[in-house]
Design a protein around this motif. Structure first.
Motif, mmCIF file in Angstrom:
data_model
loop_
_atom_site.group_PDB
_atom_site.id
_atom_site.type_symbol
_atom_site.label_atom_id
_atom_site.label_comp_id
_atom_site.label_asym_id
_atom_site.label_seq_id
_atom_site.Cartn_x
_atom_site.Cartn_y
_atom_site.Cartn_z
ATOM 1 N N LEU A 218 0.834 -1.217 0.000
ATOM 2 C CA LEU A 218 0.000 0.000 0.000
ATOM 3 C C LEU A 218 0.860 1.255 0.000
ATOM 4 O O LEU A 218 0.531 2.245 -0.668
ATOM 5 C CB LEU A 218 -0.938 0.015 1.209
ATOM 6 C CG LEU A 218 -2.060 -1.023 1.237
ATOM 7 C CD1 LEU A 218 -2.811 -0.961 2.575
ATOM 8 C CD2 LEU A 218 -3.047 -0.824 0.089
ATOM 9 N N CYS A 219 1.975 1.214 0.737
ATOM 10 C CA CYS A 219 2.866 2.382 0.750
ATOM 11 C C CYS A 219 3.426 2.644 -0.649
ATOM 12 O O CYS A 219 3.533 3.795 -1.079
ATOM 13 C CB CYS A 219 4.020 2.168 1.727
ATOM 14 S SG CYS A 219 3.535 2.410 3.452
ATOM 15 N N ALA A 220 3.785 1.568 -1.362
ATOM 16 C CA ALA A 220 4.328 1.739 -2.714
ATOM 17 C C ALA A 220 3.248 2.269 -3.665
ATOM 18 O O ALA A 220 3.517 3.119 -4.526
ATOM 19 C CB ALA A 220 4.908 0.420 -3.222
ATOM 20 N N GLY A 317 5.558 3.248 -6.735
ATOM 21 C CA GLY A 317 6.827 3.827 -6.306
ATOM 22 C C GLY A 317 7.568 2.944 -5.322
ATOM 23 O O GLY A 317 7.209 1.784 -5.107
ATOM 24 N N ARG A 318 8.596 3.501 -4.712
ATOM 25 C CA ARG A 318 9.322 2.818 -3.644
ATOM 26 C C ARG A 318 8.697 3.188 -2.305
ATOM 27 O O ARG A 318 7.934 4.151 -2.204
ATOM 28 C CB ARG A 318 10.800 3.237 -3.661
ATOM 29 C CG ARG A 318 11.572 2.677 -4.820
ATOM 30 C CD ARG A 318 12.960 3.282 -4.889
ATOM 31 N NE ARG A 318 12.897 4.705 -5.253
ATOM 32 C CZ ARG A 318 13.963 5.500 -5.332
ATOM 33 N NH1 ARG A 318 15.170 5.031 -5.069
ATOM 34 N NH2 ARG A 318 13.826 6.777 -5.680
ATOM 35 N N TYR A 319 9.070 2.459 -1.283
ATOM 36 C CA TYR A 319 8.652 2.786 0.069
ATOM 37 C C TYR A 319 9.194 4.177 0.406
ATOM 38 O O TYR A 319 10.386 4.426 0.271
ATOM 39 C CB TYR A 319 9.202 1.728 1.034
ATOM 40 C CG TYR A 319 8.837 1.945 2.487
ATOM 41 C CD1 TYR A 319 7.495 2.024 2.881
ATOM 42 C CD2 TYR A 319 9.821 2.062 3.456
ATOM 43 C CE1 TYR A 319 7.162 2.206 4.208
ATOM 44 C CE2 TYR A 319 9.489 2.248 4.793
ATOM 45 C CZ TYR A 319 8.152 2.322 5.160
ATOM 46 O OH TYR A 319 7.818 2.510 6.479
ATOM 47 N N GLU A 320 8.306 5.080 0.805
ATOM 48 C CA GLU A 320 8.685 6.458 1.141
ATOM 49 C C GLU A 320 9.451 7.148 0.010
ATOM 50 O O GLU A 320 10.444 7.847 0.231
ATOM 51 C CB GLU A 320 9.473 6.485 2.453
ATOM 52 C CG GLU A 320 8.641 5.857 3.578
ATOM 53 C CD GLU A 320 9.092 6.224 4.977
ATOM 54 O OE1 GLU A 320 10.307 6.203 5.213
ATOM 55 O OE2 GLU A 320 8.213 6.520 5.817
ATOM 56 N N GLU A 321 8.944 6.978 -1.203
ATOM 57 C CA GLU A 321 9.596 7.515 -2.403
ATOM 58 C C GLU A 321 10.004 8.986 -2.257
ATOM 59 O O GLU A 321 11.131 9.370 -2.569
ATOM 60 C CB GLU A 321 8.622 7.387 -3.595
ATOM 61 C CG GLU A 321 9.152 7.903 -4.923
ATOM 62 C CD GLU A 321 10.257 7.019 -5.486
ATOM 63 O OE1 GLU A 321 10.101 5.784 -5.451
ATOM 64 O OE2 GLU A 321 11.280 7.572 -5.960
ATOM 65 N N LEU A 360 11.990 -3.342 -1.850
ATOM 66 C CA LEU A 360 10.811 -3.246 -0.980
ATOM 67 C C LEU A 360 10.845 -4.365 0.067
ATOM 68 O O LEU A 360 10.513 -4.157 1.229
ATOM 69 C CB LEU A 360 9.535 -3.331 -1.834
ATOM 70 C CG LEU A 360 8.223 -2.913 -1.158
ATOM 71 C CD1 LEU A 360 8.260 -1.468 -0.674
ATOM 72 C CD2 LEU A 360 7.034 -3.111 -2.104
ATOM 73 N N ARG A 361 11.279 -5.550 -0.378
ATOM 74 C CA ARG A 361 11.401 -6.683 0.561
ATOM 75 C C ARG A 361 12.406 -6.332 1.668
ATOM 76 O O ARG A 361 12.168 -6.614 2.841
ATOM 77 C CB ARG A 361 11.842 -7.934 -0.215
ATOM 78 C CG ARG A 361 11.983 -9.172 0.654
ATOM 79 C CD ARG A 361 12.000 -10.492 -0.137
ATOM 80 N NE ARG A 361 12.537 -10.393 -1.468
ATOM 81 C CZ ARG A 361 11.887 -10.767 -2.581
ATOM 82 N NH1 ARG A 361 10.689 -11.314 -2.508
ATOM 83 N NH2 ARG A 361 12.435 -10.624 -3.765
#
Ligand SMILES: [Fe+2]
Ligand SMILES: [Fe+2]
Length: 474
Positions: A218-220, A317-321, A360-361
């Motif tokens: 969800l963050c991505a 996107g990435r986590y906390e892009e 992300l992992r």
């Protein structure tokens, strides 16, 4: 005829969109049929002290009161729109965020939304029998809260499908109610969502590990250039935090109880601990190994051209892009991934774009490690030397570079035979599961009472006391 603006709390102007209303009028009865069939077993008449979101404002998203679950108001909420928001990464970086689906990304976006949406009803299906063996009213209320909110997350994804994807979206919304977790012919899309959740230890592990995969996905997606998806995911994250809380504190309370009993009776070995009716620490480790390994598979292949194109096109996107300081294009960047070479695990640097799943992992594993450290504090404070550890990233993997390899929890490359010989030392055996389930044969529903194998929580829900009647059976 249902008044949808009344029945479905929303901030998407449902009352004014006739097409959307018609689509939902069609889908809603099918959703209710699914809930009656696949929602929590024998729960329909119960009155549950639930949190309902009625707006996205701080005072609106957590209204507490007794509700019969079939009458829960599954609402549709998006985080309010920021008119200045832009696409923050990939080749469209700097353009205004999209309010409609770009034609060329339509089928990809639909697939991303369907894959996320499919996990929501899946977990309700996986957990449907657990209410029958709950360790307390407090826990029973919590699992029901998780279940209704997963139902709401399905609504959130179905809203996007209905609103932005026309007939294809409507067909996908129907298919979301037709797949079934673990079904041989029509299973849920992702592996971990077809695994059974047969007991409460598995449930807490699932909400700690697998709901947290949900959080990272969800963050991505909350970074997506497609603004309605980003805003939907942002609001879902507020609810997801509670699911992970249920998992982390559930495991904490089991550990606390086990440690208390071990100290009180001065026992250490697993069979003596089990004889006292609590779950031994090696069994906790095995459940952890299983849930961690099946959950990190959900992030996908280490090298993925799909992940690269989702990023480059601005969809995921990435986590906390937006907090990362780099060019947000990643054409020339590298990222380390692990792979098996002969009898060793080696590190290789690959294009950062194709390694986005792995990244992300890794972000996920960092957060998971924090939780495991907190669990170990409980064991440490009890003066017991045992420690929980995360297995090696390559352990028991079915997807990515480690698929088809046999890696021990310590990261050694083994033969299939050597690995299989140790399987029951590393993951819950049939006997372990039978033992855990033997502790959970009936439900504990006297207010304020807790099953022997779990400690009470530190505090109740919404400042209510622990002996509050969280679920009314009438
Ligand atoms: Fe969810
Ligand atoms: Fe969740």
């Amino acid at each position: 005829m249902i008044d949808y603006t009344e029945k479905i709390p929303n901030n998407v102007d449902l009352g004014r969109d006739r097409v959307l209303q018609r689509a939902l009028e069609h889908w809603q009865p099918a959703y209710m049929n699914w809930w009656y069939d696949m929602g929590p077993s024998e729960s329909h008449a119960l009155e549950v002290y639930l949190r309902t979101a009625t707006s996205v404002e701080p005072d609106g998203w957590a209204q507490f009161g007794y509700v019969r679950m079939p009458e829960y108001r599954w609402g549709i909420f998006l985080q309010p729109r920021d008119a200045t928001r832009r696409v923050n990464f990939g080749v469209h970086q700097g353009q205004p965020a999209w309010q409609e689906v770009p034609g060329e990304y339509r089928s990809t976006l639909r697939r991303v939304i369907v894959t996320q949406g499919d996990t929501e009803p899946a977990s309700v299906e996986q957990q449907r029998l657990l209410g029958m063996c709950c360790p307390s009213l407090y826990d029973l209320r919590n699992i029901f809260q998780v279940n209704v909110e997963e139902g709401r997350h399905l609504w959130a994804m179905v809203y996007l499908l209905h609103r932005y994807f026309g007939r294809d979206g409507r067909e996908e919304a129907e298919a979301l109610l037709e797949r079934r977790s673990g079904d041989a012919d029509n299973p849920r899309i992702l592996g971990a969502f077809n695994e059974p959740t047969p007991d409460w230890l598995a449930f807490y592990m699932f909400t700690f590990f697998t709901d947290r995969d949900g959080k990272f996905q969800l963050c991505a997606l909350a970074e997506s250039g497609f603004d309605p998806l980003a805003r939907t995911c942002r609001f879902m994250l507020t609810e997801e935090a509670h699911h992970m809380f249920v998992g982390e504190t559930g495991i904490s309370r089991i550990l606390q109880r086990t440690c208390e009993v071990m100290k009180e009776h001065k026992v250490e070995n697993a069979s003596d601990v089990r004889a006292l009716g609590v779950i031994d620490l090696p069994t906790m480790q095995k459940y952890l190994n299983f849930h961690f390994s099946v959950t990190i598979d959900l992030f996908g292949s280490d090298a993925s051209s799909n992940a690269a194109s989702y990023y480059t096109t601005g969809l995921k996107g990435r986590y906390e892009e937006t907090k990362i300081e780099d060019d947000h294009v990643l054409q020339n960047a590298e990222y380390p991934v692990l792979e098996v070479s002969g009898s060793k695990v080696i590190t290789r640097h690959v294009s950062a774009l194709t390694a986005l799943n792995e990244r992300l992992r890794d972000d996920y594993i960092t957060e998971i490690q924090g939780g495991v450290d907190r669990w170990n504090k409980i064991i440490e404070q009890a003066g017991i030397s045992f420690r929980l550890t995360l297995p090696h990233k390559g352990f028991h993997r079915a997807i990515g570079n480690f698929a088809g390899h046999f890696i021990s929890p310590e990261g050694e490359v083994l033969t299939k035979e050597a690995w299989e010989n140790n399987r029951d030392r590393w993951m819950p055996s049939a006997a372990d599961q039978k033992f855990v389930q033997s502790l959970m044969t009936g439900r504990v529903i006297e207010p304020g009472k807790f099953a022997n194998w779990i400690a009470p929580p530190i505090r109740g829900v919404n400042r209510q006391p622990l002996n509050f009647e969280y679920v009314r059976f009438n």
